[in-house]
Write an enzyme that holds these catalytic residues in place. Structure first.
Site, short mmCIF file in Angstrom:
data_model
loop_
_atom_site.label_atom_id
_atom_site.label_comp_id
_atom_site.label_asym_id
_atom_site.label_seq_id
_atom_site.Cartn_x
_atom_site.Cartn_y
_atom_site.Cartn_z
N ASP A 180 -3.10 6.98 11.41
CA ASP A 180 -3.71 8.30 11.61
C ASP A 180 -4.71 8.30 12.75
OD1 ASP A 180 -2.77 10.51 10.30
OD2 ASP A 180 -4.59 10.82 9.13
N ASP A 485 -5.86 10.76 -4.41
CA ASP A 485 -5.15 9.97 -5.41
C ASP A 485 -5.42 10.50 -6.82
OD1 ASP A 485 -7.80 9.25 -5.23
OD2 ASP A 485 -7.45 7.10 -5.23
#
Length: 770
Positions: A180, A485
């Site tokens: 990223d 998450d």
């Protein structure tokens, strides 16, 4: 998995939790308990071969009994508070103590829900490994990285190589690395890793090597070396030096690019290329259809580098956005039914791990509703007694087995094997993707380097692709929280998916722990903010979660969602009774009062039960002490400042981003302090100001309380006990303030400001208490 029937009293019984209704645990009734225990006596098998079993913890029954007793004690305490409010003169401190006790009672209830039916599991990978190789499903591995300086490329390389070397058909493994940060340095390191893998993977499989991270293997002193190993070590060190050289120089020099086929891709890094503005880059570094090892005998797994398009005017949703890009790119290229997500610093420590996960994911009795198999995070290089509580034993072990006995463990960001279908809506109602190529049941039968495949992969990795789609809301990893998450696993459970906790004896994945306290509390501040994003929303576990999953699971999820709320009782009990003690004002019952013993019972009961959990799940007494001490520290740092930042963000007074935790190697002195279990406070930070002020206040209150015993007698005994407990927990702070001279001591600026704040607190106590 730890099977310690000698210490925990567990008995091995085959069981199943998947035949139950999603709301089986919505109420705690005798009939529900009998039904649950009846289901816990089933065995899972495929073709007559047992692949996994589970056994309930026998301590669950005593925990349920004690839970009723402790609840009665909490109700009695609430009665005492209310009675005091109605019959005595009330002050601000009285209301604050009541509010704090309500929060403590709620947080105890969240932990009690996870003690209702804890289970342990066993799986038998050797049974599954005996199946024909063509029966093994394809596996896509997702590895995320974002900064070559905070997450060194060699760390990413070792994680990728450890996954590529699984004891699994190589032609069925595809490793995708999401960069990223869009760094040519990371791409170069992976290009080097692809070459090295052609020697490393055959060596591991031919010699049954267990440590398949090259860094771990070559650093170990327990291996017997031969000429082949020596040659491989030389190759690895050469690769490592080349990768570290380009990181040090900040660029990939032309002479370092030895593969002609990859030279053109580095031309994409122009002067206009930045972390925030750059095009999509997808580079196939290894293709299982064409690449063989150096001997020509072994097929090599796929290795694909992915850097999604970035634009300052388009939201990128941090790690969740990167994972959704990998979901789409992998869907176009390989579309494997099983997906493993890994953090770049969590290398694979057991080559049989995928087969262990398949013991659950391929079981026809449960696979239709099984969303994911979660492995715990384990760490290497942890100090003897885990001084910073970085193993998160409560998060990764104790609470996990509690969740597993209900609806399954929550997702913790790494070491998780997903059923690809889980990202496309509830089990009974699949949401179709916007294009057929992204649907989970499609068979990808084209080469991953085919022109149309790569074109489509670039398209779905574009920064504007998700506009007007369900990605991030009903499909894929969920947006809206920094802890993607937790939020994703929570929403999957709300949709009706179940999960399994798999904790083999040999750790499946290992990573490094922070060696500085500021790194620890900064990371957990980000978690606290992300969890508040979920808890203070329409999808709060306390409302939406309880309605969707039932009482026990919904309340269990509140254990994390309301983490930041711990700061309220910790600060109240860490400051107000101390001020009362300094002014000789009683806020608790005296020792001759029967209510005094209720406080003692609730305190010892909660801490005793927590200690029992910790030790029975493999912890130590010193480790537990450090763990509960860190809860106090987090309350005055991570949770407190996380709450403030969340409030400011909600009021649009500030914004916060995703601050990546550095995984780069610490300096030698810091490492030595960590090994000696000496707190390293790092650079000066305002986060330590409330903690230090509270430590000074408790020290003053303790000294004054000892003197006051001869004046007040039994009247302030409970206050003195509390102050003594807090002062003992603050010993590392006192040492860092007054006795140490090393670089890890508490900065003088923080100590001086904390002293001023303490004086202000004591002065303010005069107006509240006198």
């Amino acid at each position: 998995m730890r099977l310690r029937s000698d210490s925990s009293g567990d008995t091995l019984q085959p069981c199943s939790i998947y035949q139950s209704s999603p709301k089986l645990f919505a109420s705690i009734k005798k009939r529900d308990i009998e039904t649950m225990e009846a289901h816990d006596k089933r065995k899972h098998s495929v073709g007559g071969t047992t692949l996994h079993t589970c056994h309930p913890c026998r301590r669950a029954v005593p925990y349920r009994i004690y839970g009723v007793i402790h609840t009665c004690g909490i109700l009695a305490l609430m009665y005492h508070h209310i009675n005091s409010l109605l019959t005595a003169d009330t002050t601000l401190i009285t209301y604050l103590l009541l509010f704090s006790d309500v929060i403590l009672a709620f947080m105890w209830a969240t932990s009690a829900s996870l003690r209702f039916n804890p289970v342990h599991r066993s799986e038998y990978p050797e049974m599954y490994a005996a199946k024909p190789k063509q029966d093994f499903p394809k596996l896509d591995v997702f590895i995320c990285t974002a900064d070559p300086y905070k997450e060194p490329p060699m760390m990413v390389v070792n994680t990728a190589l450890s996954a590529m070397a699984y004891d699994y058909p190589s032609d069925k493994i595809s490793v995708y690395v999401s960069d990223d940060g869009g760094s040519s340095l990371t791409l170069f390191a992976l290009m080097e890793a692809a070459k090295f893998s052609k020697r490393w993977l055959p060596y591991c499989k031919n010699n049954n090597i267990q440590d398949r991270s090259p860094e771990v293997y070559f650093s170990s002193k327990s291996h017997t070396w031969n000429d082949e190993a020596d040659n491989l070590k030389m190759m690895y060190e050469d690769m490592k030096s080349r990768a570290e050289h380009v990181v040090d120089t900040g660029k990939v020099e032309t002479e370092y690019i030895t593969c002609d086929q990859f030279r053109g891709v580095f031309d994409l890094w122009t002067q206009k290329f930045t972390r925030q503005e750059h095009p999509t880059i997808i580079q196939v570094l290894q293709n299982s259809e064409t690449d063989m090892d150096d001997s020509g005998k072994f097929i090599m797994p796929n290795l694909i580098y992915v850097s999604r398009e970035k634009s300052k005017v388009s939201p990128h949703h941090f790690k969740a956005g990167a994972l959704n890009t990998l979901l789409r790119v992998s869907g176009v290229m390989t579309n494997s039914p099983v997906i493993l997500t890994l953090d770049c610093d969590m290398y694979s420590n057991d080559p049989t791990t995928p087969v262990r996960a398949l013991c659950y994911l391929t079981d026809p009795k449960i696979k239709s509703g099984l969303g994911f198999v979660q492995f715990p995070q384990k760490f290497q290089g942890v100090s003897k007694n885990d001084i910073y509580a970085c193993e998160y034993k409560r998060l990764f072990d104790i609470n996990m087995i509690g969740f597993d006995g209900l609806m399954g463990p929550n997702h913790v960001g790494t070491g998780c094997f997903f059923n690809r279908r889980v990202f496309y809506g509830p089990p009974s109602n699949m949401i179709s993707a916007e294009i057929d190529e992204l649907n989970p049941n499609r068979i990808a039968d084209k080469s991953i380097e085919a022109k149309d495949v790569l074109e489509l992969a670039h398209n779905v990795a574009g920064c504007s692709y998700e506009y007007n789609t369900n990605w991030g809301s009903k499909m894929g990893f969920r947006y809206g929280s920094l802890v993607e998450d937790y939020y994703t696993g929570y929403m999957l459970h709300c949709e009706g998916w179940r999960s399994v906790f798999c904790s083999p004896k040999r750790a499946a994945f290992c990573g490094d722990v922070p060696k500085s306290l500021i790194d620890v509390v900064s990371q957990q501040k980000r978690w606290a903010i992300g969890l508040l994003d979920v808890s203070i929303s329409r999808y709060s576990p306390l409302t939406y979660g309880v309605k969707s999953m039932g009482l026990l699971v919904g309340v269990g999820y509140c254990q994390y969602a309301f983490w930041a709320f711990w700061s309220i009782p910790l600060i109240v009990y860490g400051v107000l009774p101390q001020l009362a003690l300094l002014y000789g004002v009683s806020v608790f019952p005296k020792s001759s009062d029967p209510w005094f013993w209720l406080y003692i019972f609730l305190f010892l009961g909660a801490y005793g039960q927590d200690l029992l959990d910790f030790v029975l799940e493999g912890g130590t007494y010193r480790g537990w002490w450090n763990d509960q001490r860190m809860w106090m520290i987090r309350g005055f740092t991570s949770f407190f400042f996380g709450s403030i930042e969340f409030i400011l963000k909600t009021l649009n007074l500030s914004t916060h981003g995703f601050n990546l935790t550095s995984k780069a190697n610490e300096d030698d002195e810091q490492g030595k302090r960590y090994e000696k279990e000496i707190f390293d406070f790092g650079p000066s930070s305002s986060m330590f100001l409330p903690l230090t002020a509270a430590a000074i206040l408790n020290l003053f209150a303790f000294v004054w309380g000892i003197y006051g015993l001869f004046i007040w007698g039994e009247r302030l005994v409970l206050e003195l006990i509390l102050v003594s407990f807090a002062a003992v927990n603050c010993l590392p702070v006192y040492e860092a303030m007054m006795l140490r001279k090393d670089a890890g001591k508490l900065p003088k600026r923080v100590s001086v400001l904390a002293g001023i704040l303490t004086f202000a607190l004591i002065l303010s106590g005069y107006f509240f208490l006198e």
